[in-house]
Design an enzyme around this catalytic site. Sequence first.
Site, mmCIF file in Angstrom:
data_model
loop_
_atom_site.group_PDB
_atom_site.id
_atom_site.type_symbol
_atom_site.label_atom_id
_atom_site.label_comp_id
_atom_site.label_asym_id
_atom_site.label_seq_id
_atom_site.Cartn_x
_atom_site.Cartn_y
_atom_site.Cartn_z
ATOM 1 C CB ALA A 15 35.349 36.430 35.474
ATOM 2 C CG ASN A 42 38.876 46.169 39.533
ATOM 3 O OD1 ASN A 42 39.174 46.875 40.488
ATOM 4 N ND2 ASN A 42 39.648 46.031 38.487
ATOM 5 N N GLY A 47 29.840 49.216 40.537
ATOM 6 C CA GLY A 47 28.458 49.517 40.893
ATOM 7 C C GLY A 47 27.547 48.313 40.711
ATOM 8 N N GLY A 48 28.084 47.234 40.158
ATOM 9 C CA GLY A 48 27.305 46.008 39.998
ATOM 10 C C GLY A 48 26.280 46.057 38.884
ATOM 11 N NE ARG A 337 30.847 53.624 31.652
ATOM 12 C CZ ARG A 337 30.827 52.683 32.572
ATOM 13 N NH1 ARG A 337 31.827 51.808 32.668
ATOM 14 N NH2 ARG A 337 29.831 52.595 33.416
ATOM 15 C CG HIS A 449 36.928 47.407 31.374
ATOM 16 N ND1 HIS A 449 36.218 46.493 32.118
ATOM 17 C CD2 HIS A 449 37.195 46.797 30.201
ATOM 18 C CE1 HIS A 449 36.056 45.382 31.427
ATOM 19 N NE2 HIS A 449 36.647 45.538 30.256
HETATM 20 P P1 ADP Z 1 36.710 40.156 36.752
HETATM 21 O O1 ADP Z 1 35.754 41.296 36.791
HETATM 22 O O2 ADP Z 1 37.196 39.847 35.401
HETATM 23 O O3 ADP Z 1 36.221 38.985 37.529
HETATM 24 P P2 ADP Z 1 38.137 41.181 39.056
HETATM 25 O O4 ADP Z 1 39.069 42.329 39.098
HETATM 26 O O5 ADP Z 1 36.822 41.330 39.697
HETATM 27 O O6 ADP Z 1 38.006 40.722 37.519
HETATM 28 O O7 ADP Z 1 38.819 39.922 39.754
HETATM 29 C C1 ADP Z 1 40.102 39.470 39.421
HETATM 30 C C2 ADP Z 1 40.717 38.833 40.656
HETATM 31 O O8 ADP Z 1 41.877 38.115 40.269
HETATM 32 C C3 ADP Z 1 41.137 39.846 41.717
HETATM 33 O O9 ADP Z 1 40.556 39.497 42.952
HETATM 34 C C4 ADP Z 1 42.652 39.712 41.741
HETATM 35 O O10 ADP Z 1 43.208 39.906 43.034
HETATM 36 C C5 ADP Z 1 42.869 38.280 41.284
HETATM 37 N N1 ADP Z 1 44.192 38.029 40.702
HETATM 38 C C6 ADP Z 1 44.880 38.823 39.845
HETATM 39 N N2 ADP Z 1 46.070 38.266 39.535
HETATM 40 C C7 ADP Z 1 46.135 37.086 40.221
HETATM 41 C C8 ADP Z 1 47.115 36.051 40.317
HETATM 42 N N3 ADP Z 1 48.288 36.146 39.689
HETATM 43 N N4 ADP Z 1 46.831 34.974 41.088
HETATM 44 C C9 ADP Z 1 45.651 34.890 41.768
HETATM 45 N N5 ADP Z 1 44.709 35.845 41.736
HETATM 46 C C10 ADP Z 1 44.929 36.925 40.959
#
Ligand code: ADP
Length: 511
Positions: A15, A42, A47-48, A337, A449
């Site tokens: 995101a 995440n 699995g993308g 799920r 999730h």
């Molecule tokens: P999404 O699927 O919504 O993009 P992800 O889990 O793939 O969520 O990515 C969220 C990212 O945000 C992770 O890489 C995580 O390390 C990062 N993150 C979480 N909290 C913080 C924070 N306080 N400051 C900076 N990065 C953060």
Amino acid sequence: ISKDTEVVVIGGGGAGLAAAVSAAENGAKVILIEKSPSLGGNTLRSGGEFNSYDPVRQPNVEMTKALTHELEEILAFDEQEFGDYADTLRTLKGQVEEYFKSGDTSKLFDSPELHAIHTYIGGKRTDLEGKEISGKFELVDTLTSNSYSTIEWLESHGVKFQDGIGTVLGALWPRTHHNVEPLGMGYINNMEKRATDLGAEIMLNTKATRLIVENGRVTGVTAEQSDGTPVTLMASKGVVMATGGFGANTEMVLEYNNYWPELDANILTTNTTNATGDGIVMGKEVGASLWGMGFIQLMPSGQPGTGALSGGVWGSAETQIFVNKEGKRYVNEYAERDVLAAAALEQTDQTFFIISDNTSLGNPDLNGKTGWGDNYQDLIKNKNIFVADTLEDLAEQMGVPVDTFVAEMKKYNTYVDNQFDPEFGKKNFGDKLETAPFFATPRTPSVHHTMGGLEINEKAQVLNTEGSPIEGLFAAGEVAGGVHAGNRLGGNAITDIFTFGRIAGASAAGN
Ligand code: ADP
């Protein structure tokens, strides 16, 4: 460190990267901060899988008898029970009637409206206190009507999708796209490249701690680097929260959980340790409305002992068979799920096996790697999977009653022949499972999730508790709430993070 920019994105998963790319494409100067030493979150370990209606790939998919029956049932749905979705259902019924009238019903039917109705039905749930929730219509509509253009946008930035379409567990219809690259790598690498090509600055090891608010508007972020260096970033146009969910914060999961009576501190998770809900805490501090926080998704098929998504093998949901330690099927494997997780939690040791055969796995090379990047031989050696040339031998290795298991598999194949499952009502079938070698992967539910989060509108603006946008604050991805309600369809999260990430970036840039 102090910097001035136009858009700050917090979080470098799917995101956040989509928001950074889109803000930069819309002309904004962007800084993205990520608390861990690398990008991906995440999204990278998922699995993308991406759900979307697809006018290019889906016409190559055969319609099954079971799915045809599903469509016939839709014609009988009562619009009055669909609330905000009634118009969508009406449109969908018209499409289905046309489809049946066209005379050619050999190819798969799909549409954004069917995807919206599936997301609604699959997400409408009641919490432990009896309060009902469903996905906010305007968000679901935005998701399903923009999903295909998001695929095209990702492709234009180098992301490659396979030609085949399947159904990831809990997707409810064959509209799941798979990346050519394993896991979420294709997304993360290409989005990172595109973001930096457009001049976005990426700061790793930089954890956002607080939003800066001036005169009711979010104007920046304070952060701290892993060596303790304080950081202040001012954002003249907006801040995009993209910090992911809170699945790895068990305390927070247990604090908010309002769906699973069974959850306790021993629950495992598929998440990275970074999914701690930071964005929800920061958003709440500035008055954001929290939406649907009690709904936690358990991945029915986590790895026993670790909770991980990987470490096993299975095909599309059509071909997966679940059996318990007694060697019996116990659920419709094509269900949502939460249904699958609830059923799994009732089995002995909360454990079950996913059964596959050579065909459903696409004739794999057992000296090579699985789609998750694991070596088959390692999985076999570690008893993460069992492989056998006969069902009898497979049952012995799994430690389940041989005769029961073999009879169960035979019975399932007759259901495939009949396209009808009288026991559990499986809704769609692939090929029969009858080609050696046979495979079994032990699995157990784990936190995957968190559906709840900062309430957003269709422009990805974060809303306050009165329902008005908080100036300067946007959110996308798992940190946001409103799209998935009580149960997120498998394959809808990746669609969500890129669709809304892209919207959030454009909105923050002022478009
Ligand atoms: P999404 O699927 O919504 O993009 P992800 O889990 O793939 O969520 O990515 C969220 C990212 O945000 C992770 O890489 C995580 O390390 C990062 N993150 C979480 N909290 C913080 C924070 N306080 N400051 C900076 N990065 C953060």
